[in-house]
Design a protein around this motif. Structure first.
Motif, PDB file in Angstrom:
ATOM      1  N   LEU A  46      33.130   9.089  27.498  1.00 16.12           N
ATOM      2  CA  LEU A  46      33.728   7.752  27.505  1.00 16.12           C
ATOM      3  C   LEU A  46      35.208   7.878  27.162  1.00 16.12           C
ATOM      4  O   LEU A  46      35.577   8.544  26.194  1.00 16.12           O
ATOM      5  CB  LEU A  46      33.018   6.877  26.464  1.00 16.12           C
ATOM      6  CG  LEU A  46      33.549   5.464  26.260  1.00 16.12           C
ATOM      7  CD1 LEU A  46      33.275   4.596  27.476  1.00 16.12           C
ATOM      8  CD2 LEU A  46      32.906   4.857  25.005  1.00 16.12           C
ATOM      9  N   LEU A  47      36.069   7.231  27.961  1.00 18.49           N
ATOM     10  CA  LEU A  47      37.510   7.329  27.751  1.00 18.49           C
ATOM     11  C   LEU A  47      38.145   6.023  27.282  1.00 18.49           C
ATOM     12  O   LEU A  47      39.198   6.056  26.623  1.00 18.49           O
ATOM     13  CB  LEU A  47      38.205   7.789  29.039  1.00 18.49           C
ATOM     14  CG  LEU A  47      37.832   9.178  29.548  1.00 18.49           C
ATOM     15  CD1 LEU A  47      38.535   9.454  30.874  1.00 18.49           C
ATOM     16  CD2 LEU A  47      38.181  10.253  28.525  1.00 18.49           C
ATOM     17  N   ALA A  48      37.570   4.898  27.645  1.00 21.84           N
ATOM     18  CA  ALA A  48      38.161   3.611  27.277  1.00 21.84           C
ATOM     19  C   ALA A  48      37.068   2.568  27.168  1.00 21.84           C
ATOM     20  O   ALA A  48      36.069   2.617  27.893  1.00 21.84           O
ATOM     21  CB  ALA A  48      39.198   3.175  28.317  1.00 21.84           C
ATOM     22  N   TYR A  49      37.270   1.615  26.244  1.00 20.26           N
ATOM     23  CA  TYR A  49      36.358   0.480  26.087  1.00 20.26           C
ATOM     24  C   TYR A  49      37.123  -0.672  25.452  1.00 20.26           C
ATOM     25  O   TYR A  49      37.797  -0.493  24.430  1.00 20.26           O
ATOM     26  CB  TYR A  49      35.171   0.846  25.201  1.00 20.26           C
ATOM     27  CG  TYR A  49      34.411  -0.376  24.714  1.00 20.26           C
ATOM     28  CD1 TYR A  49      33.580  -1.095  25.568  1.00 20.26           C
ATOM     29  CD2 TYR A  49      34.549  -0.821  23.393  1.00 20.26           C
ATOM     30  CE1 TYR A  49      32.899  -2.221  25.121  1.00 20.26           C
ATOM     31  CE2 TYR A  49      33.874  -1.943  22.945  1.00 20.26           C
ATOM     32  CZ  TYR A  49      33.051  -2.638  23.812  1.00 20.26           C
ATOM     33  OH  TYR A  49      32.385  -3.758  23.377  1.00 20.26           O
ATOM     34  N   ARG A  50      37.015  -1.821  26.073  1.00 18.27           N
ATOM     35  CA  ARG A  50      37.675  -3.015  25.534  1.00 18.27           C
ATOM     36  C   ARG A  50      36.837  -4.247  25.815  1.00 18.27           C
ATOM     37  O   ARG A  50      36.686  -4.659  26.978  1.00 18.27           O
ATOM     38  CB  ARG A  50      39.068  -3.184  26.156  1.00 18.27           C
ATOM     39  CG  ARG A  50      39.852  -4.369  25.606  1.00 18.27           C
ATOM     40  CD  ARG A  50      41.257  -4.356  26.172  1.00 18.27           C
ATOM     41  NE  ARG A  50      42.037  -5.502  25.739  1.00 18.27           N
ATOM     42  CZ  ARG A  50      43.333  -5.676  26.020  1.00 18.27           C
ATOM     43  NH1 ARG A  50      43.986  -4.769  26.742  1.00 18.27           N
ATOM     44  NH2 ARG A  50      43.960  -6.747  25.596  1.00 18.27           N
ATOM     45  N   PRO A  51      36.260  -4.863  24.784  1.00 16.18           N
ATOM     46  CA  PRO A  51      35.558  -6.125  25.012  1.00 16.18           C
ATOM     47  C   PRO A  51      36.540  -7.209  25.426  1.00 16.18           C
ATOM     48  O   PRO A  51      37.731  -7.155  25.096  1.00 16.18           O
ATOM     49  CB  PRO A  51      34.921  -6.423  23.650  1.00 16.18           C
ATOM     50  CG  PRO A  51      35.665  -5.597  22.669  1.00 16.18           C
ATOM     51  CD  PRO A  51      36.217  -4.415  23.389  1.00 16.18           C
ATOM     52  N   ARG A  52      36.058  -8.194  26.160  1.00 21.49           N
ATOM     53  CA  ARG A  52      36.936  -9.257  26.665  1.00 21.49           C
ATOM     54  C   ARG A  52      37.608 -10.025  25.536  1.00 21.49           C
ATOM     55  O   ARG A  52      38.686 -10.606  25.737  1.00 21.49           O
ATOM     56  CB  ARG A  52      36.126 -10.221  27.533  1.00 21.49           C
ATOM     57  CG  ARG A  52      35.487  -9.593  28.766  1.00 21.49           C
ATOM     58  CD  ARG A  52      36.510  -9.204  29.816  1.00 21.49           C
ATOM     59  NE  ARG A  52      35.856  -8.731  31.048  1.00 21.49           N
ATOM     60  CZ  ARG A  52      36.514  -8.325  32.125  1.00 21.49           C
ATOM     61  NH1 ARG A  52      37.838  -8.305  32.129  1.00 21.49           N
ATOM     62  NH2 ARG A  52      35.860  -7.903  33.198  1.00 21.49           N
ATOM     63  N   THR A  53      36.993 -10.034  24.347  1.00 16.10           N
ATOM     64  CA  THR A  53      37.541 -10.778  23.216  1.00 16.10           C
ATOM     65  C   THR A  53      38.583  -9.999  22.427  1.00 16.10           C
ATOM     66  O   THR A  53      39.187 -10.542  21.506  1.00 16.10           O
ATOM     67  CB  THR A  53      36.407 -11.177  22.266  1.00 16.10           C
ATOM     68  OG1 THR A  53      35.702  -9.986  21.858  1.00 16.10           O
ATOM     69  CG2 THR A  53      35.436 -12.129  22.939  1.00 16.10           C
ATOM     70  N   ALA A  54      38.806  -8.711  22.765  1.00 17.80           N
ATOM     71  CA  ALA A  54      39.699  -7.859  21.973  1.00 17.80           C
ATOM     72  C   ALA A  54      41.105  -7.837  22.540  1.00 17.80           C
ATOM     73  O   ALA A  54      41.312  -7.932  23.754  1.00 17.80           O
ATOM     74  CB  ALA A  54      39.143  -6.436  21.912  1.00 17.80           C
ATOM     75  N   ARG A  55      42.063  -7.669  21.664  1.00 19.97           N
ATOM     76  CA  ARG A  55      43.470  -7.596  22.071  1.00 19.97           C
ATOM     77  C   ARG A  55      43.872  -6.193  22.509  1.00 19.97           C
ATOM     78  O   ARG A  55      44.860  -6.030  23.237  1.00 19.97           O
ATOM     79  CB  ARG A  55      44.372  -8.047  20.910  1.00 19.97           C
ATOM     80  CG  ARG A  55      44.190  -9.506  20.510  1.00 19.97           C
ATOM     81  CD  ARG A  55      45.210  -9.926  19.453  1.00 19.97           C
ATOM     82  NE  ARG A  55      45.001  -9.259  18.181  1.00 19.97           N
ATOM     83  CZ  ARG A  55      44.316  -9.784  17.168  1.00 19.97           C
ATOM     84  NH1 ARG A  55      43.740 -10.969  17.291  1.00 19.97           N
ATOM     85  NH2 ARG A  55      44.181  -9.116  16.031  1.00 19.97           N
ATOM     86  N   ASN A  56      43.143  -5.173  22.050  1.00 20.74           N
ATOM     87  CA  ASN A  56      43.493  -3.789  22.356  1.00 20.74           C
ATOM     88  C   ASN A  56      42.235  -2.971  22.625  1.00 20.74           C
ATOM     89  O   ASN A  56      41.127  -3.339  22.221  1.00 20.74           O
ATOM     90  CB  ASN A  56      44.243  -3.157  21.171  1.00 20.74           C
ATOM     91  CG  ASN A  56      45.585  -3.799  20.914  1.00 20.74           C
ATOM     92  OD1 ASN A  56      46.567  -3.491  21.577  1.00 20.74           O
ATOM     93  ND2 ASN A  56      45.647  -4.701  19.934  1.00 20.74           N
ATOM     94  N   ASP A  57      42.421  -1.855  23.305  1.00 23.57           N
ATOM     95  CA  ASP A  57      41.318  -0.939  23.557  1.00 23.57           C
ATOM     96  C   ASP A  57      40.820  -0.356  22.240  1.00 23.57           C
ATOM     97  O   ASP A  57      41.585  -0.171  21.296  1.00 23.57           O
ATOM     98  CB  ASP A  57      41.761   0.185  24.492  1.00 23.57           C
ATOM     99  CG  ASP A  57      40.594   0.881  25.158  1.00 23.57           C
ATOM    100  OD1 ASP A  57      39.909   1.679  24.492  1.00 23.57           O
ATOM    101  OD2 ASP A  57      40.336   0.617  26.343  1.00 23.57           O
TER     102      ASP A  57
END
Length: 303
Positions: A46-57
């Motif tokens: 896994l290289l990146a993950y960002r929930p829609r509610t988050a401001r940053n990865d």
């Protein structure tokens, strides 16, 4: 890998696709109503993950990280297996094992009932793996991308003898202010201090952990839930471990970062590794036909 064939078999319209990335690596891009993520079949990583509610990865990958087949990618959540750190049987072998260097095969991509996306990849023993480690196994990683993130690593013993492994989910968390960062939940835990002059010196943690120099520690008898308070990005990261009673915290600090070709000199300011592991005295014995799962759940709390 043939991305067209992979998309035909595993692609999910408007949600998941396979693409060729930098250096020819095969990437999996996910964009569902709950989150976005990027994975690669190299190392099942896994290289990146960002929930829609988050401001940053959630995760950090540096600009200078390798994007070459067969080289480790410093960042995201590398899989360390079948040994963590140096192989005690042969310290000259590749650090953290070979699983993160090999190509994994996708076996499942699906949309779950809650709108999250589940991806499963597999690495099975063959002549190449046996040249590095003479045992038969099937290794699976399952990554679930939704409002929260989960990563589960399962070892299936296909060998005639007991497998002894150490392993880890070597998570690199993106941070905004290293000076104010605190790792919470380790108060009272003993740790092996690999950054100290006296290597492997045992120390007891007093209070929350702040970073004022190189940190390279294996904590033992840790609670299942830890957190990272990062005032710089205005958030707390929650880490829920499963089947793990050891934890590694690592930051290379100034001199070590400068010596690494796959980190910018200032990258040490941008991440902290808090790793869900089975390491040090926590060696996992898996009987023939048995299995063992190491897992972690991650959640971002915006402050």
């Amino acid at each position: 890998m043939d991305c067209s064939a992979l998309n035909a078999e595993f692609g999910i319209p408007d949600t998941l696709r396979f693409v060729e990335g930098r250096g020819g690596l095969t990437m999996i891009e996910i964009a569902n109503p709950l989150a976005t993520a990027t994975l690669t079949t190299q190392g099942g990583q896994l290289l990146a993950y960002r929930p829609r509610t988050a401001r940053n990865d959630l995760l950090f990958v540096g600009e200078r990280a390798h994007r070459t087949p067969g080289l480790e990618i410093k960042g995201g959540v590398p899989i360390c297996w079948p040994w963590f750190g140096r192989d005690p049987a042969d310290p000259e072998r590749v650090i953290h094992g070979f699983a993160r260097l090999f190509e994994w095969s996708p076996t499942l991509c699906e949309t779950c009932a809650d709108g999250s996306t589940r991806v499963r990849m597999r690495l099975v023993s063959d002549a190449r793996t046996r040249s590095a480690w003479p045992h038969d196994f099937a290794l699976e990683v399952e990554i679930r991308v939704g409002a929260t993130l989960s990563v589960a690593l399962t070892t299936h013993n296909l060998d005639a003898s007991v497998l002894h492994v150490t392993q880890g989910l070597h998570a690199y968390f993106r941070i905004g202010d290293l000076a104010r960062l605190r790792v919470e939940g380790l108060d009272g835990c003993s740790y092996l201090d690999y950054a100290a002059d006296a290597r492997e010196r045992v120390v007891v943690q007093a209070g929350d952990l702040g970073v004022t120099g190189e940190v390279n520690r294996i904590y033992e008898s840790v609670p299942s839930r830890l957190s990272i308070l990062d005032p710089g990005l205005g958030r707390r990261i929650w880490i829920q471990g499963h089947n793990s009673r050891t934890c590694v915290v690592w930051n290379p600090w100034i001199e070590s970062a400068r010596a690494m070709e796959d980190l910018d000199d200032d990258d040490y300011r941008r991440f902290i590794c808090v790793e869900t592991v089975n390491a040090a005295s926590e060696v996992i014995a898996i009987p023939p036909e048995g299995a063992f799962t190491l897992a972690a759940d991650y959640r971002i709390e915006e402050l």
